[in-house]
Design a protein around this motif. Structure first.
Motif, short mmCIF file in Angstrom:
data_model
loop_
_atom_site.label_atom_id
_atom_site.label_comp_id
_atom_site.label_asym_id
_atom_site.label_seq_id
_atom_site.Cartn_x
_atom_site.Cartn_y
_atom_site.Cartn_z
N ARG A 1 0.77 -1.31 0.08
CA ARG A 1 -0.23 -0.05 -0.13
C ARG A 1 0.94 1.39 -0.14
NH1 ARG A 1 -2.20 3.74 -1.19
NH2 ARG A 1 -4.23 4.41 -0.26
N ILE A 2 1.90 1.35 0.58
CA ILE A 2 2.61 2.51 0.98
C ILE A 2 3.24 2.88 -0.68
CG2 ILE A 2 5.04 1.07 1.45
CD1 ILE A 2 4.00 4.83 2.51
N GLN B 1 2.08 3.38 -3.35
CA GLN B 1 1.21 4.33 -3.99
C GLN B 1 1.38 5.71 -3.54
OE1 GLN B 1 -2.10 1.63 -3.33
NE2 GLN B 1 -2.66 2.19 -5.50
N ILE B 2 2.07 5.70 -2.38
CA ILE B 2 2.17 7.04 -1.57
C ILE B 2 3.46 7.64 -1.65
CG2 ILE B 2 1.82 8.15 0.46
CD1 ILE B 2 -0.25 6.01 1.28
N TYR B 3 4.57 6.81 -1.18
CA TYR B 3 5.87 7.54 -1.34
C TYR B 3 6.62 7.67 -2.52
CZ TYR B 3 7.80 2.86 0.07
OH TYR B 3 8.25 1.50 0.12
N THR C 1 3.31 10.99 -4.64
CA THR C 1 1.86 9.98 -4.51
C THR C 1 1.69 9.77 -5.99
OG1 THR C 1 0.50 12.03 -4.69
CG2 THR C 1 0.93 11.25 -2.52
#
Length: 592
Positions: free
Chosen positions: A435-436, A438-440, A443
């Motif tokens: 999941r992470i 897609q963010i770090y 984004t």
């Protein structure tokens, strides 16, 4: 958690048969001695580490996690030995400059290696992964003194590296960072500020950690044009290379996260820390983006690795789990139920995962090949073309591989039903860990804005042309068994062109909100078309090899599934893009 098996045959098929990377290597002076057999040997050896050393500890490391006490971070049991063995084998410096002890291997090979590490354990992969990025940035932008001081130790895995960008008030908007660096009489700087979300900012794997930190000089112009890059070691380095006194940088706390529990995500406080400028003053962001662009492909590969392991687990479970009865033609009367694999919905889910995983593996290899051409080619036109492709493909690699990676891990969890939700089979961990991604490293929404706003609209569509040219070159080749898929890809390219023209027209007509409103759908559209290109290339190469390599029959069949069931998603994406910003701005801000 099910055992992880490195897909050696598929990796060799991509390198040797689909992309024929050895033909490129033979024309690059730095890689002239590298051949496909050596590449396969590298994959085999790296695969052994992934399968036998790293993957078996993944679940236990996740359950233990990292701990923080008195400013110190302790990594899970087994991590120190794993990192030591990785370093002793030279794997931290896979692509690093041989002048400082690196292997000097091309990105097309290291992309396969990175996928193995991520599939084995994303948390563990982050420690060598961030170090590799720091190595590259210092090698390209550091002074000779900085290189000789830090690169040999980083490449040897005796020290590790980080990248320190984000601050409590400044995530995407780096232009407003507050970290300051004041010059000292000896040519160094005194750096102060707080950075958050720093992967590997503190840990017990090695004796020293080398931080690459963005900060502003006293005379810095406002915004991103005023950012400089500095190297800040945890321990100062003496003239003889030994470690000296502790620098003014400390971990204030660690984050408690949804996933990647065994990766130390730290708040780092720089209190008058001794720092050295990397590159030119106020040019820190372009220098850091050297690291960021490679890291963005690496983050995309995290999504790919998680999906690959989830697919293996889901397939194994579906083959063994007996549940319900399939169609009459599939029933085995000698057993009380049929395996999950015979059910249509299970097959839909597994084939979706397989299509995303193997398409993503091909795409990451394709991007790696362009990075190699941009780095090693002596042909100016080839290097410029590869640079343009890398600029276009990097946000797609980061965002589309992680979006499809999360979709795949969730599907893998669904295949196992209740057993996917509990810890035993490891599917829930892969969802959390993926999941992470897609963010770090920016984004996925930011990646989409980069693709559509800066790359496509910013170039008036010209930066899209090298990708279109590659696809149309394939489409111009003779077509036999795959005529339907050729037609579908040709139609998809036409739709991508028409949609791009429509967005350019909307921008020209003054819709200032359109780019932000449709960027994610646009990135996905280009992503699906790119994967279609990958699948047609693979299927075309596989067809004549079926008699000698029967397993490639699955490649051709999966390509047909991709074109029948996944590529058509672009139709709905195109409809959404044509809406522009209209439906998003019907509400006034106060109406939400």
């Amino acid at each position: 958690m099910a055992d992880y098996r490195v897909p050696r045959d598929d990796m060799q098929f991509l390198l040797q048969d689909v992309f024929q990377v050895h033909q490129d290597w033979s024309t690059f002076a730095a890689l002239a001695e590298l051949d496909i057999d050596t590449a396969q040997a590298v994959i085999d050896e790296a695969g052994k580490l992934a399968e036998t050393l790293i993957a078996p500890n993944c679940r236990a490391a996740d359950e233990e996690g990292v701990s923080f006490q008195d400013g110190r971070v302790t990594t899970p049991k087994g991590y120190r030995e794993q990192f030591k063995q990785l370093a002793e084998g030279g794997w931290v410096g896979v692509t690093a400059n041989p002048e400082y002890g690196g292997m000097g291997l091309p990105k097309s090979i290291s992309a396969q290696y990175e996928e193995m590490l991520c599939a084995a354990d994303i948390s563990f992969s982050l420690y060598p992964g961030l170090t590799a990025g720091a190595i590259m940035t210092l090698d390209l932008h550091g002074s000779d003194e900085l290189k000789s001081t830090y690169l040999p130790k980083l490449i040897a895995g005796e020290w590790t590296g980080t990248m320190c960008l984000t601050e409590p008030h400044a995530g995407t908007d780096l232009g407003i960072i507050r970290s300051k660096a004041n010059p000292l009489d000896d040519g160094s700087y005194e750096l102060s500020g707080t950075k958050i979300f720093i992967t590997g900012g503190e840990h017990d794997l090695v004796d020293n950690i080398v931080h690459l930190v963005l900060a502003k000089l006293p005379d810095a112009p406002p915004g991103t044009k005023g950012i400089s890059l500095f190297v800040v070691p945890k321990f100062l380095v003496n003239a003889d290379g030994s470690l000296g006194e502790r620098n003014g940088v400390h971990c204030g706390s660690i984050e408690h996260k949804m996933g990647i529990h065994a990766s130390a995500t730290c708040v780092m406080n720089f209190d008058g820390a001794k720092a050295w400028l990397v590159g030119e003053p106020h040019k820190g962001l372009p220098a850091m983006f050297t690291m960021m662009n490679y890291e963005r492909l690496g983050v995309g590969i995290q999504g790919l690795g998680a999906a690959a392991r989830s697919y293996q687990t889901a397939l194994e479970y579906a083959q063994e789990r007996l549940q319900g009865r399939g169609a009459k033609a599939t029933q085995d009367k000698a057993k009380e139920a049929d395996p999950l694999l015979v059910h249509g919905d299970i097959r839909r889910m597994l084939l979706t995962m397989k299509a995303f995983v193997e398409g993503g593996r091909a795409f990451s290899t394709y991007v790696g090949q362009q990075l190699d051409r941009a780095k090693y080619s002596t042909d100016d036109s080839e290097r410029e073309r590869a640079d343009a492709l890398v600029a276009l493909l990097t946000p797609i690699a980061k965002a589309f591989l992680t979006d499809t990676g999360l979709e795949s891990t969730i599907i893998g969890q669904q295949v196992l039903g209740g057993h996917g939700y509990v810890r035993e089979w490891g599917q829930e961990q892969l969802v959390r860990d993926c999941r992470i991604a897609q963010i770090y490293e920016g984004t996925n929404g930011i990646q989409a804005l980069d693709l559509l706003g800066r790359k496509v609209v910013g170039s008036r569509g010209q930066l899209l042309q090298p990708l279109i040219a590659d696809i149309e070159e394939l489409l111009a080749e003779p077509q036999q068994e795959l005529s339907r898929e050729y037609e579908q890809l040709a139609a998809a390219v036409d739709l991508m062109k028409a949609t791009t023209s429509h967005v350019l027209e909307q921008v020209a007509n003054g819709d200032e909100n359109v780019i932000n409103s449709v960027a994610v759908e646009y990135l996905h559209l280009v992503g699906y078309v790119s994967f279609g290109y990958m699948w047609l290339r693979m299927a075309k190469v596989a067809e004549p090899l079926l008699t000698e390599r029967a397993y490639l029959g699955s490649k051709v069949k999966t390509a047909k599934f991709y074109f029948a069931r996944l590529l058509p998603r672009i139709e709905s994406l195109a409809v959404a893009i044509r809406d522009g910003s209209e439906s998003l701005y019907l509400h006034e801000n106060g109406e939400f």
